[in-house]
Scaffold this motif. Structure first.
Motif, PDB file in Angstrom:
ATOM      1  N   ILE A  32     124.691  87.964  74.225  1.00  0.00           N
ATOM      2  CA  ILE A  32     124.272  86.572  74.422  1.00  0.00           C
ATOM      3  C   ILE A  32     122.751  86.508  74.427  1.00  0.00           C
ATOM      4  O   ILE A  32     122.093  87.267  75.151  1.00  0.00           O
ATOM      5  CB  ILE A  32     124.845  86.014  75.732  1.00  0.00           C
ATOM      6  CG1 ILE A  32     126.371  85.985  75.643  1.00  0.00           C
ATOM      7  CG2 ILE A  32     124.317  84.613  76.006  1.00  0.00           C
ATOM      8  CD1 ILE A  32     127.046  85.364  76.849  1.00  0.00           C
ATOM      9  N   LEU A  33     122.202  85.622  73.611  1.00  0.00           N
ATOM     10  CA  LEU A  33     120.753  85.419  73.590  1.00  0.00           C
ATOM     11  C   LEU A  33     120.447  84.219  74.491  1.00  0.00           C
ATOM     12  O   LEU A  33     121.112  83.197  74.388  1.00  0.00           O
ATOM     13  CB  LEU A  33     120.278  85.121  72.164  1.00  0.00           C
ATOM     14  CG  LEU A  33     120.674  86.128  71.093  1.00  0.00           C
ATOM     15  CD1 LEU A  33     120.099  85.701  69.741  1.00  0.00           C
ATOM     16  CD2 LEU A  33     120.199  87.519  71.439  1.00  0.00           C
ATOM     17  N   TYR A  34     119.476  84.370  75.362  1.00  0.00           N
ATOM     18  CA  TYR A  34     119.200  83.271  76.294  1.00  0.00           C
ATOM     19  C   TYR A  34     117.738  83.265  76.682  1.00  0.00           C
ATOM     20  O   TYR A  34     116.995  84.210  76.414  1.00  0.00           O
ATOM     21  CB  TYR A  34     120.086  83.404  77.536  1.00  0.00           C
ATOM     22  CG  TYR A  34     119.772  84.617  78.399  1.00  0.00           C
ATOM     23  CD1 TYR A  34     120.188  85.898  78.030  1.00  0.00           C
ATOM     24  CD2 TYR A  34     119.055  84.486  79.589  1.00  0.00           C
ATOM     25  CE1 TYR A  34     119.884  87.003  78.810  1.00  0.00           C
ATOM     26  CE2 TYR A  34     118.755  85.591  80.372  1.00  0.00           C
ATOM     27  CZ  TYR A  34     119.178  86.848  79.982  1.00  0.00           C
ATOM     28  OH  TYR A  34     118.881  87.938  80.754  1.00  0.00           O
ATOM     29  N   TRP A  35     117.334  82.172  77.312  1.00  0.00           N
ATOM     30  CA  TRP A  35     115.971  82.053  77.819  1.00  0.00           C
ATOM     31  C   TRP A  35     115.918  82.551  79.252  1.00  0.00           C
ATOM     32  O   TRP A  35     116.664  82.104  80.102  1.00  0.00           O
ATOM     33  CB  TRP A  35     115.533  80.587  77.818  1.00  0.00           C
ATOM     34  CG  TRP A  35     115.180  80.075  76.482  1.00  0.00           C
ATOM     35  CD1 TRP A  35     115.910  79.218  75.709  1.00  0.00           C
ATOM     36  CD2 TRP A  35     114.011  80.391  75.724  1.00  0.00           C
ATOM     37  NE1 TRP A  35     115.257  78.971  74.531  1.00  0.00           N
ATOM     38  CE2 TRP A  35     114.100  79.676  74.507  1.00  0.00           C
ATOM     39  CE3 TRP A  35     112.898  81.188  75.950  1.00  0.00           C
ATOM     40  CZ2 TRP A  35     113.119  79.739  73.525  1.00  0.00           C
ATOM     41  CZ3 TRP A  35     111.919  81.256  74.971  1.00  0.00           C
ATOM     42  CH2 TRP A  35     112.031  80.545  73.779  1.00  0.00           C
ATOM     43  N   GLU A  78     110.706  83.708  78.238  1.00  0.00           N
ATOM     44  CA  GLU A  78     110.958  84.807  77.306  1.00  0.00           C
ATOM     45  C   GLU A  78     112.370  84.754  76.774  1.00  0.00           C
ATOM     46  O   GLU A  78     113.309  84.411  77.486  1.00  0.00           O
ATOM     47  CB  GLU A  78     110.807  86.139  78.059  1.00  0.00           C
ATOM     48  CG  GLU A  78     109.471  86.797  77.835  1.00  0.00           C
ATOM     49  CD  GLU A  78     109.411  88.155  78.511  1.00  0.00           C
ATOM     50  OE1 GLU A  78     108.425  88.854  78.231  1.00  0.00           O
ATOM     51  OE2 GLU A  78     110.316  88.522  79.269  1.00  0.00           O
ATOM     52  N   ARG A  79     112.521  85.186  75.531  1.00  0.00           N
ATOM     53  CA  ARG A  79     113.858  85.306  74.979  1.00  0.00           C
ATOM     54  C   ARG A  79     114.438  86.647  75.407  1.00  0.00           C
ATOM     55  O   ARG A  79     113.780  87.663  75.318  1.00  0.00           O
ATOM     56  CB  ARG A  79     113.784  85.275  73.464  1.00  0.00           C
ATOM     57  CG  ARG A  79     113.378  83.944  72.884  1.00  0.00           C
ATOM     58  CD  ARG A  79     113.383  84.025  71.376  1.00  0.00           C
ATOM     59  NE  ARG A  79     113.568  82.720  70.775  1.00  0.00           N
ATOM     60  CZ  ARG A  79     112.577  81.931  70.395  1.00  0.00           C
ATOM     61  NH1 ARG A  79     111.339  82.317  70.548  1.00  0.00           N
ATOM     62  NH2 ARG A  79     112.850  80.757  69.861  1.00  0.00           N
ATOM     63  N   TYR A 112     124.389  80.644  82.004  1.00  0.00           N
ATOM     64  CA  TYR A 112     125.556  81.463  81.719  1.00  0.00           C
ATOM     65  C   TYR A 112     126.056  82.073  83.030  1.00  0.00           C
ATOM     66  O   TYR A 112     125.303  82.203  83.978  1.00  0.00           O
ATOM     67  CB  TYR A 112     125.196  82.602  80.770  1.00  0.00           C
ATOM     68  CG  TYR A 112     124.827  82.151  79.391  1.00  0.00           C
ATOM     69  CD1 TYR A 112     123.496  82.008  79.035  1.00  0.00           C
ATOM     70  CD2 TYR A 112     125.799  81.874  78.443  1.00  0.00           C
ATOM     71  CE1 TYR A 112     123.147  81.589  77.772  1.00  0.00           C
ATOM     72  CE2 TYR A 112     125.452  81.464  77.175  1.00  0.00           C
ATOM     73  CZ  TYR A 112     124.130  81.324  76.846  1.00  0.00           C
ATOM     74  OH  TYR A 112     123.786  80.925  75.590  1.00  0.00           O
ATOM     75  N   PHE A 127     126.518  85.096  83.843  1.00  0.00           N
ATOM     76  CA  PHE A 127     125.845  86.306  84.290  1.00  0.00           C
ATOM     77  C   PHE A 127     124.466  86.028  84.856  1.00  0.00           C
ATOM     78  O   PHE A 127     123.825  86.916  85.396  1.00  0.00           O
ATOM     79  CB  PHE A 127     125.757  87.334  83.156  1.00  0.00           C
ATOM     80  CG  PHE A 127     124.935  86.874  81.968  1.00  0.00           C
ATOM     81  CD1 PHE A 127     125.545  86.354  80.846  1.00  0.00           C
ATOM     82  CD2 PHE A 127     123.553  86.972  81.992  1.00  0.00           C
ATOM     83  CE1 PHE A 127     124.810  85.927  79.754  1.00  0.00           C
ATOM     84  CE2 PHE A 127     122.801  86.550  80.894  1.00  0.00           C
ATOM     85  CZ  PHE A 127     123.431  86.020  79.780  1.00  0.00           C
ATOM     86  N   GLN A 128     123.990  84.776  84.737  1.00  0.00           N
ATOM     87  CA  GLN A 128     122.651  84.488  85.234  1.00  0.00           C
ATOM     88  C   GLN A 128     122.625  84.282  86.740  1.00  0.00           C
ATOM     89  O   GLN A 128     121.587  84.202  87.343  1.00  0.00           O
ATOM     90  CB  GLN A 128     122.062  83.279  84.507  1.00  0.00           C
ATOM     91  CG  GLN A 128     121.587  83.667  83.115  1.00  0.00           C
ATOM     92  CD  GLN A 128     121.043  82.485  82.352  1.00  0.00           C
ATOM     93  OE1 GLN A 128     121.783  81.610  81.963  1.00  0.00           O
ATOM     94  NE2 GLN A 128     119.744  82.471  82.141  1.00  0.00           N
ATOM     95  N   GLY A 146     109.272  78.994  75.901  1.00  0.00           N
ATOM     96  CA  GLY A 146     110.403  78.953  76.813  1.00  0.00           C
ATOM     97  C   GLY A 146     111.233  77.694  76.691  1.00  0.00           C
ATOM     98  O   GLY A 146     111.361  77.105  75.618  1.00  0.00           O
ATOM     99  N   HIS A 158     123.085  72.189  67.258  1.00  0.00           N
ATOM    100  CA  HIS A 158     123.302  73.392  66.462  1.00  0.00           C
ATOM    101  C   HIS A 158     123.211  73.066  64.980  1.00  0.00           C
ATOM    102  O   HIS A 158     122.779  73.872  64.173  1.00  0.00           O
ATOM    103  CB  HIS A 158     124.702  73.956  66.721  1.00  0.00           C
ATOM    104  CG  HIS A 158     124.775  74.892  67.883  1.00  0.00           C
ATOM    105  ND1 HIS A 158     124.120  76.088  67.920  1.00  0.00           N
ATOM    106  CD2 HIS A 158     125.452  74.802  69.043  1.00  0.00           C
ATOM    107  CE1 HIS A 158     124.394  76.700  69.066  1.00  0.00           C
ATOM    108  NE2 HIS A 158     125.198  75.955  69.763  1.00  0.00           N
ATOM    109  N   GLY A 201     125.833  85.219  70.433  1.00  0.00           N
ATOM    110  CA  GLY A 201     125.865  83.787  70.674  1.00  0.00           C
ATOM    111  C   GLY A 201     124.643  83.314  71.428  1.00  0.00           C
ATOM    112  O   GLY A 201     123.929  84.106  72.032  1.00  0.00           O
ATOM    113  N   GLY A 202     124.413  81.993  71.398  1.00  0.00           N
ATOM    114  CA  GLY A 202     123.277  81.443  72.117  1.00  0.00           C
ATOM    115  C   GLY A 202     123.090  79.985  71.799  1.00  0.00           C
ATOM    116  O   GLY A 202     123.693  79.471  70.854  1.00  0.00           O
ATOM    117  N   TYR A 210     121.467  89.765  76.210  1.00  0.00           N
ATOM    118  CA  TYR A 210     122.279  90.363  77.275  1.00  0.00           C
ATOM    119  C   TYR A 210     123.579  90.877  76.675  1.00  0.00           C
ATOM    120  O   TYR A 210     124.243  90.171  75.925  1.00  0.00           O
ATOM    121  CB  TYR A 210     122.563  89.297  78.337  1.00  0.00           C
ATOM    122  CG  TYR A 210     123.515  89.725  79.413  1.00  0.00           C
ATOM    123  CD1 TYR A 210     124.822  89.244  79.452  1.00  0.00           C
ATOM    124  CD2 TYR A 210     123.108  90.607  80.412  1.00  0.00           C
ATOM    125  CE1 TYR A 210     125.688  89.624  80.443  1.00  0.00           C
ATOM    126  CE2 TYR A 210     123.981  90.998  81.409  1.00  0.00           C
ATOM    127  CZ  TYR A 210     125.275  90.508  81.426  1.00  0.00           C
ATOM    128  OH  TYR A 210     126.138  90.887  82.405  1.00  0.00           O
TER     129      TYR A 210
END
Lengths: 295, 345
Positions: free
Chosen positions: A250-253, A257-258, B238, B240-241, B319, B268, A62-63, A261
């Motif tokens: 999970i894909l995130y910024w 950078e991409r 998120y 976890f961040q 980014g 989306h 997801g992302g 996780y």
């Protein structure tokens, strides 16, 4: 009345089927060790995944929009086809497109990038390891079975139909659903019913993964959830859905950078890896400071 | 596909009768219920339900195609509407793609409508002049369409076409302008509702309709979107961040932040998102979301001939900057723009 008797009878015969399908943990271990994963194209990402996307499992990715979910989905549908002689699975792909995000020109570009890298990595071999017809973009394109889904009915129908399709196409090694969420977020008014329909769909997909030895990759959208006094990002479809998948990525910024996780996995440690989306597809982040022009 | 009738699917008649007796008439009716519920409702055993569902699914499922056949189709239709902005066309690998939804988003007055007017003209132009030789449907929900401006763009960009006899009329005649009351209503309703649930519902119908329309007719569909200021509680993190990002998050909130309207679900759903923004004294067209291009921003100006790029090379964007919309140093407001001085709107 007759329905409940029928159910009791089938559970008795179903019980036998359950025992027949059982394996000892030791047998499973040897199987797991032999199973080749599907490379993502990015070494660091492959490493935290234990080699790549695992077969016989359902992986949810997801992302936010634009992070690269479809890119990764297409990359996997291509990489599954890497011939066995080049270290791949030599399999075919089913791509279920629910949003119309699959752009065939991009798939072509990614295929070209994959083939180019194969030749580069195996440069020391004077001849091609396989028949040259196999390493052609058109040949790769022909091995991606594409379904365009326009409603949740079609999505359910497609997953049901896959049962027959997979019997007829035993060489399929990956099913990508892009995205699993789209149609279910909007038109389903009865949320409890939705959870059960989705549950039925996910258990079917899990069954296909185990029975046909393939990887199921479900791409998911994100939404915001109010937790502990603030809004947080979370994957769509709610808490009950989150139990449906084996692994969740999970894909995130992370700054510029991409990153990917591992949010949930029974066998992989929670870890993060950077990756890049280049014109050739998903790759490692280049270590040099000067940013490479991506076109 | 979802509305296919069960009665026409070749199920054994006894079973088909049971379905219709319980008012399960279409594929959608049958497939929306979990297997267990169907069994209970129809009062038949599991195997029969499974066979029936398998048959219904096979028929309701769209046909399978290989990616190769998709490619071959694409080659036939051409696939793109070139924008004539060299850098942008190169980055988009041809131009605005057919069969997909392209979104232009940015603050009022930045140049989205100018871009749309030019695109409408380009689609109408004969193929000998590089156009699609087609008709255009222009849905004008904010009454921003000005034929005078359209002709001005035409005369400036393609003088040899527009100055010849009757061509201006022919070209302008190919563009049909609709001012739909229903979409107006839709936008009004969107602003009134404050709860998120309702807001999501109101943009569903046009969204799926637009996407299906684009794909089945293989035409480009371009939509423009407004911006709104970012709310305080719109965090993009998120769980976890963790807490380490909180301080930088606070700093970000102090700057002026705009985001596209209609939320993350809409974001989306569009295939390509082009952000029109302004900063550092210039205006930029930024490719924010695209399956085939990296994120690049091109500085531009609005001239009498429409939009013109100041540089075909563009600046690479990385980014989270890819999705931000900046509106600095531009003499416009977020809602209710200052019009262009030379335009009478």
């Amino acid at each position: 009345m007759s329905a409940s008797i029928a159910m009791a009878e089938s559970s008795r015969s179903g019980g036998h089927a359950l025992l027949d399908g059982a394996q000892t943990a030791w047998d499973m271990l040897s199987e797991e060790q032999m199973q080749k994963p599907i490379t993502t194209g990015c070494e660091e990402l492959d490493t935290i995944l234990g080699g790549g996307i695992q077969c016989k499992a359902v992986t949810e990715i997801g992302g936010i929009p634009g992070i690269g979910k479809t890119q990764l989905g297409i990359q996997l549908a291509v990489n599954v086809q890497i011939p066995v002689q080049y270290g791949g699975l030599g399999g075919k792909a089913v791509y279920i497109d629910t949003e119309g995000s699959f752009m065939v020109e991009r798939a072509h570009q990614i295929i070209e990038g994959c083939i180019a890298d194969l030749f580069e990595n195996f440069e020391h071999r004077k001849q091609s390891l396989v028949c040259p017809d196999i390493l052609q973009p058109n040949s790769f394109l022909a091995n991606i079975f594409y379904f365009r889904i326009c409603s949740y009915t079609e999505q359910i129908a497609a997953v049901n139909y896959l049962e027959k399709f997979l019997e007829e196409h035993q060489d399929v090694n990956i099913i990508v659903v892009d995205s699993i969420t789209f149609h279910f977020r909007r038109d389903f008014d009865d949320l409890a019913m939705r959870t059960r329909v989705l549950g039925g769909m996910s258990s079917k997909l899990m069954r296909f993964a185990k029975k046909h030895n393939l990887a199921v990759v479900l791409l998911n959208q994100v939404t915001t959830k109010f937790v502990d006094g603030s809004f947080q990002l979370t994957l769509a479809l709610g808490d009950s859905w989150s139990h449906a998948c084996t692994n969740r990525i999970i894909l995130y910024w992370n700054g510029n950078e991409r990153h990917a996780y591992i949010d949930k996995s029974p066998s992989l440690r929670s870890a993060s890896a950077p990756f890049q989306v280049t014109s050739k597809g998903i790759r490692n982040v280049t270590s040099n400071c000067k940013r490479v022009r991506m076109m | 596909m979802s509305n296919k009738l069960i009665s026409q699917m070749g199920l054994p008649s006894s079973l088909a009768n049971v379905f219709s007796a319980r008012n399960i008439l279409t594929a959608k009716d049958a497939l929306s219920l979990p297997e267990f519920d169907l069994m209970a409702l129809l009062d038949v055993d599991r195997d029969q339900v499974r066979t029936a569902v398998a048959r219904i699914s096979e028929i309701a499922c769209p046909p399978c195609r290989t990616a190769l056949s998709l490619m071959e189709d694409r080659a036939l239709t051409g696939g793109y509407l070139p924008t004539r902005l060299l850098g942008l066309d190169r980055a988009l690998r041809g131009g605005i793609p057919f069969g997909a939804l392209t979104e232009l988003v940015g603050p009022s007055g930045i140049g989205k409508t100018q871009f749309c007017l030019k695109l409408a003209l380009l689609a109408a132009l004969p193929s000998s002049y590089g156009g699609l030789n087609g008709r255009v449907i222009y849905m004008d929900t904010e009454s921003k369409f000005h034929s005078t401006r359209l002709i001005e763009i035409g005369r400036s960009s393609f003088p040899h076409i527009f100055n010849s006899e009757g061509m201006a009329q022919e070209m302008a005649g190919r563009i049909i302008v609709l001012r739909p009351a229903s979409l107006d209503e839709l936008t009004e309703r969107e602003n009134e509702r404050s709860t998120t649930g309702q807001k999501q519902h109101s943009c569903h119908l046009p969204l799926s309709f637009l996407k299906s329309l684009a794909e089945f007719s293989q035409i480009p569909i371009v939509v423009t979107n407004q911006v709104r200021s970012q709310n305080n509680y719109e965090v993009v993190h998120y769980p976890f961040q963790g807490n380490t990002d909180r301080t930088s998050c606070m700093l970000e909130k102090l700057e002026s932040h705009l985001i596209a309207s209609l939320g993350i679900q809409w974001a989306h759903a569009v295939t390509i998102r082009l952000i029109f923004e302004a900063h550092s004294g210039q205006r930029f067209i930024k490719i924010s979301k695209s399956p085939t291009s990296p994120a690049i921003a091109f500085p531009f100006l609005v001239k009498s001939s429409g939009i013109a790029l100041l540089s075909d090379e563009g600046l690479e964007v990385t980014g989270s900057e890819m999705s931000t919309i900046r509106c600095e140093g531009l003499n416009v407001l977020v809602e209710g723009a200052e019009p262009f001085p030379h335009l009478g709107c």
